[in-house]
Motif scaffolding. Structure first.
Motif, mmCIF file in Angstrom:
data_model
loop_
_atom_site.group_PDB
_atom_site.id
_atom_site.type_symbol
_atom_site.label_atom_id
_atom_site.label_comp_id
_atom_site.label_asym_id
_atom_site.label_seq_id
_atom_site.Cartn_x
_atom_site.Cartn_y
_atom_site.Cartn_z
ATOM 1 N N ALA A 148 15.210 21.596 35.897
ATOM 2 C CA ALA A 148 15.523 20.995 34.788
ATOM 3 C C ALA A 148 14.667 19.591 34.376
ATOM 4 N N ALA A 149 14.154 19.088 35.349
ATOM 5 C CA ALA A 149 13.109 18.104 35.027
ATOM 6 C C ALA A 149 11.983 18.491 33.973
ATOM 7 N N CYS A 150 11.578 19.720 34.374
ATOM 8 C CA CYS A 150 10.335 20.384 33.586
ATOM 9 C C CYS A 150 10.856 20.444 32.118
ATOM 10 N N LEU A 151 11.992 20.916 31.895
ATOM 11 C CA LEU A 151 12.575 21.050 30.594
ATOM 12 C C LEU A 151 12.899 19.730 29.976
ATOM 13 N N VAL A 152 13.504 19.018 30.429
ATOM 14 C CA VAL A 152 13.793 17.454 30.271
ATOM 15 C C VAL A 152 12.438 16.920 29.733
ATOM 16 N N THR A 153 11.274 17.088 30.527
ATOM 17 C CA THR A 153 10.057 16.690 30.114
ATOM 18 C C THR A 153 9.503 17.363 28.769
ATOM 19 N N SER A 154 9.754 18.496 28.628
ATOM 20 C CA SER A 154 9.333 19.315 27.258
ATOM 21 C C SER A 154 10.268 18.609 26.239
ATOM 22 N N LEU A 155 11.482 18.179 26.503
ATOM 23 C CA LEU A 155 12.104 17.697 25.349
ATOM 24 C C LEU A 155 11.957 16.249 24.962
ATOM 25 N N ARG A 156 10.978 15.793 25.986
ATOM 26 C CA ARG A 156 10.601 14.080 25.727
ATOM 27 C C ARG A 156 9.330 14.242 25.143
ATOM 28 N N ILE A 157 8.463 15.208 25.080
ATOM 29 C CA ILE A 157 7.103 15.067 24.713
ATOM 30 C C ILE A 157 6.868 14.392 23.506
ATOM 31 N N PRO A 158 7.666 15.049 22.316
ATOM 32 C CA PRO A 158 7.408 14.118 21.090
ATOM 33 C C PRO A 158 7.424 12.629 21.062
ATOM 34 N N GLN A 159 8.345 12.158 21.912
ATOM 35 C CA GLN A 159 8.506 10.838 22.177
ATOM 36 C C GLN A 159 7.514 10.188 23.126
ATOM 37 N N LEU A 160 6.897 11.068 23.988
ATOM 38 C CA LEU A 160 5.857 10.641 24.903
ATOM 39 C C LEU A 160 4.461 10.395 24.127
ATOM 40 N N THR A 190 -2.248 13.697 33.993
ATOM 41 C CA THR A 190 -3.429 14.859 34.160
ATOM 42 C C THR A 190 -2.806 15.818 34.824
ATOM 43 N N GLN A 191 -1.542 16.086 35.205
ATOM 44 C CA GLN A 191 -0.717 17.188 35.981
ATOM 45 C C GLN A 191 0.139 17.844 35.084
ATOM 46 N N MET A 192 0.102 17.595 33.820
ATOM 47 C CA MET A 192 1.325 18.253 33.013
ATOM 48 C C MET A 192 1.109 19.901 32.845
ATOM 49 N N ALA A 193 2.247 20.278 32.537
ATOM 50 C CA ALA A 193 2.376 21.985 32.515
ATOM 51 C C ALA A 193 1.327 22.578 31.638
ATOM 52 N N TRP A 194 0.800 21.797 30.667
ATOM 53 C CA TRP A 194 -0.170 22.647 29.746
ATOM 54 C C TRP A 194 -1.556 22.259 30.125
ATOM 55 N N ALA A 206 -1.056 26.349 25.284
ATOM 56 C CA ALA A 206 -0.220 26.001 26.327
ATOM 57 C C ALA A 206 0.490 24.702 25.681
ATOM 58 N N PHE A 207 -0.090 23.621 25.336
ATOM 59 C CA PHE A 207 0.610 22.554 24.651
ATOM 60 C C PHE A 207 1.574 22.988 23.722
ATOM 61 N N GLU A 208 1.126 23.736 22.692
ATOM 62 C CA GLU A 208 2.163 24.141 21.705
ATOM 63 C C GLU A 208 3.335 24.866 21.984
ATOM 64 N N LEU A 209 2.870 25.643 23.320
ATOM 65 C CA LEU A 209 4.295 26.329 23.956
ATOM 66 C C LEU A 209 5.159 25.279 24.454
ATOM 67 N N VAL A 210 4.780 24.512 25.138
ATOM 68 C CA VAL A 210 5.550 23.622 25.929
ATOM 69 C C VAL A 210 6.373 22.598 24.942
ATOM 70 N N LEU A 211 5.587 22.243 23.669
ATOM 71 C CA LEU A 211 6.087 21.589 22.772
ATOM 72 C C LEU A 211 7.337 22.223 21.942
ATOM 73 N N GLY A 212 7.139 23.675 21.809
ATOM 74 C CA GLY A 212 7.923 24.527 21.243
ATOM 75 C C GLY A 212 9.288 24.393 21.808
ATOM 76 N N MET A 213 9.365 24.076 23.376
ATOM 77 C CA MET A 213 10.273 23.927 24.381
ATOM 78 C C MET A 213 11.260 22.920 23.749
ATOM 79 N N ALA A 214 10.781 21.883 23.075
ATOM 80 C CA ALA A 214 11.544 20.824 22.707
ATOM 81 C C ALA A 214 12.464 21.046 21.900
ATOM 82 N N GLN A 215 12.438 22.293 20.961
ATOM 83 C CA GLN A 215 13.426 22.905 19.957
ATOM 84 C C GLN A 215 14.611 23.680 20.516
ATOM 85 N N VAL A 216 14.528 23.800 22.076
ATOM 86 C CA VAL A 216 15.273 24.919 22.554
ATOM 87 C C VAL A 216 16.869 24.353 22.165
#
Length: 464
Positions: A148-160, A190-194, A206-216
Motif C-alpha cells: 500500500a505504501a508503494c501505491l500511496v507513493t504513486s498517488l503522491r507523485i504529482p504533489q512531490l 534515488t531509489q524510487m520505483a522508476w 517507468a516514470f510515466e507508468l508510475v505516474l499513471g498509477m496516480a489515476q487509479v
C-alpha cells in the motif's frame, strides 16, 4: 445475483511478481462462481502454458485453461528482436500498445458470442488500460500487487513534483529522505520505483507508468492491495481508499498453481521433511535479480560457512555469465547433502515448512508477504524498485529481519553473509515479532478478519 456468473477479465503486468498475486485472486474468484479470463502478453502466456504442461501430467487438462481460469494472450507491443529483459522496452510496449490490444480482446470476446465482459480486474501498474475499458462500458477494479505504501507513493507523485522533490521527468531535485507519514518507509529520492538501469527512454517509460498509477483511484471503483491492515497501518490511514485483501494465496493447502514461469522442483519438499525444525536457510531472489559471478561466489561460500543446511533457488539466468563451471561443480560437491540447489521451487510451501529457519530475499512484495504470513525472519538483500521500501518495512517497522551491508566495491562478502545469518537466526526478539506478525496476517484472511471481509465486499461489488 440470479442467472449466469459475471465474466471477469484479469490483467496482470507482464512479470512473475505481478502474475502470481493476480492468479491467486483469480482462483478465489472462480471459487465464488465467476467466469475468469486471465490475460497475459504472448511471451508470458507461453511461459505459463509450458509450465502448466509440465505440471499437468495429463490431469489439469493442460491446454488453455487452468482450474476454471481461461488463459488468453495479447501481443506485448515489442518489435521482433527487442530484448524482453530490457525493462524499458517492456514498459514502453505496455504504455504504447497494450491498451489497444485489451480493447480489441474485449470486443473480440463479445463478438465471438462469449458472455459480455462485465469487469476488468487489473493490476494497478496497468492503469494505462483503465480508461479504454471504461469507454467500452466495462467496469474497473484495481489490484496493487505491491505494498500500500508503494501505491500511496504513486498517488503522491504529482504533489512531490510540485513540492520540488522531483522534476517533471522523475529526476531527484532535492536530497534527503521523504517521509509521507510516521510508520511508513521513508523514501530515498534515488531509489524510487522508476529508477531502472538502461536507456533514458526506459526510465521515462517507468516514470510515466508510475505516474499513471496516480489515476487509479479516479478510474477504478475499488482499489485493492495485497497487504493487511496490521502490516501497513499508517499507509491505510493515509489513504483509506485503498482496501487490503491480503496476504493473497490461491488455496489453504497451497496446491493450486499460481502461474509460475519455471517448472517447480518439488523434490526439495521431501529434503526439507528430513531436516530438523528451524534449521534451514532458504535463499531466493525472485524472477528478475541477476548476480555477477563474484557476488554469486561470495553468497555461495557464505552459505557454506554458516554450516547450516540451505535450500537455494538458482534460476538458469541467475548469473550474468562468466561463472566457472568447474568452480560451481566443486562447490556443489562440497555441500552435497547439506545444501540443495534448485532452479525454481514452490516457495509458499517451502516458507510454510517447519524446517525453515529464515529467508534470504530480494524483498519483492510477494516474498515479503509470504514470509510475513509464515512468521519467517528475513535477511534483506534488495535489488531495485520498491524492494528498498520493503526492506525498510521488514528491518525498521516490523523489525522481523536484518539487512546486508555491501562493501565499498558494492559486493556483499561471504563473511557478511555468515555473520548476518548468525545474527538473524540467533535473535529471539526478531523470531517473536515475526511470529506475532504471522498470526496477524493469518487472522486477517480468516473468517471475520479485515482482509476476509474486504474480499467479501469485493465479490459483492462484482455481482451487483
Amino acid at each position: 445475483m440470479a442467472g449466469a456468473a459475471p465474466h471477469v477479465m484479469v490483467l496482470p503486468f507482464p512479470a512473475q511478481g505481478h502474475v502470481t498475486p493476480l492468479m491467486e485472486l483469480s482462483h478465489r474468484l472462480v471459487d465464488h462462481g465467476f467466469q475468469v479470463t486471465f490475460v497475459c502478453t504472448e511471451p508470458i502466456h507461453k511461459l505459463l502454458l509450458d509450465a502448466l504442461q509440465r505440471d499437468a501430467d495429463g490431469d489439469s487438462g493442460g491446454g488453455e485453461a487452468l482450474d476454471g481460469i481461461r488463459l488468453v494472450s495479447i501481443p506485448d507491443g515489442l518489435a521482433d528482436g527487442d530484448s524482453r529483459r530490457d525493462l524499458g522496452k517492456v514498459l514502453a510496449g505496455v504504455l504504447g500498445r497494450v491498451p489497444g490490444y485489451v480493447v480489441e480482446l474485449i470486443r473480440a470476446t463479445e463478438a465471438s458470442g462469449e458472455r459480455k465482459v462485465r469487469w476488468l480486474v487489473a493490476d494497478s501498474t496497468m492503469a494505462c488500460c483503465y480508461q479504454a475499458a471504461r469507454d467500452l462500458g466495462v467496469r474497473v477494479a484495481s489490484v496493487c500487487p505491491a505494498s500500500a505504501a508503494c501505491l500511496v507513493t504513486s498517488l503522491r507523485i504529482p504533489q512531490l513534483v510540485q513540492d520540488g522533490f522531483f522534476d517533471h521527468n522523475g529526476f531527484p531535485k532535492r536530497n534527503g529522505k521523504i517521509e509521507l507519514a510516521p510508520g511508513m518507509p521513508p523514501l530515498c529520492p534515488t531509489q524510487m520505483a522508476w529508477n531502472i538501469d538502461g536507456a533514458p527512454e526506459g526510465r521515462q517509460a517507468a516514470f510515466e507508468l508510475v505516474l499513471g498509477m496516480a489515476q487509479v483511484t479516479g478510474l477504478a471503483e475499488i482499489v485493492m492491495c495485497n497487504s493487511f491492515l496490521e502490516a501497513e497501518t499508517a499507509a491505510f490511514e493515509l489513504c483509506p481508499d485503498i482496501v487490503p485483501i491480503g496476504p493473497l494465496f490461491a488455496d489453504q493447502e497451497l496446491r493450486k498453481p499460481v502461474g509460475q514461469f519455471w517448472p517447480e522442483d518439488a523434490s526439495c519438499l521431501e529434503w526439507l521433511d528430513a531436516q530438523p525444525e528451524g534449521s534451514v536457510v532458504y535463499v531466493a531472489f525472485g524472477s528478475f535479480t541477476i548476480f555477477d559471478p563474484r557476488q554469486f561466489r561470495e553468497l555461495a561460500e557464505g552459505l557454506e560457512l554458516t554450516g547450516r543446511p540451505f535450500l537455494w533457488v538458482v534460476r538458469p539466468d541467475f548469473t550474468s555469465g562468466g561463472l566457472s563451471k568447474a568452480w560451481f561443480d566443486e562447490f556443489q560437491k562440497r555441500v552435497a547433502g547439506k545444501g540443495v540447489i534448485v532452479s525454481w521451487c514452490p516457495q509458499q510451501q517451502v516458507l510454510a515448512h517447519p524446517a525453515v529457519a529464515c529467508f534470504v530475499s530480494h524483498c519483492g512484495w510477494n516474498s515479503a508477504m509470504e514470509g510475513a504470513r509464515n512468521g519467517v525472519p528475513i535477511l534483506c538483500w534488495p535489488y531495485f524498485s520498491d524492494q528498498f521500501a520493503n526492506r525498510s518495512y521488514i528491518c525498521d517497522i516490523w523489525r522481523t529481519g536484518l539487512g546486508v551491508t555491501h562493501g565499498e566495491d558494492g559486493v556483499v562478502t561471504k563473511e557478511e553473509v555468515k555473520t548476518r545469518l548468525e545474527q538473524l537466526t540467533g535473535d529471539k526478539g526478531i523470531a517473536e515479532r515475526a511470529r506475532v506478525l504471522g498470526d496477524a496476517a493469518r487472522k486477517s484472511v480468516s473468517e471475520g478478519g479485515s482482509s476476509y471481509d474486504n474480499f467479501k465486499r469485493f465479490v459483492h461489488l462484482l455481482t451487483e
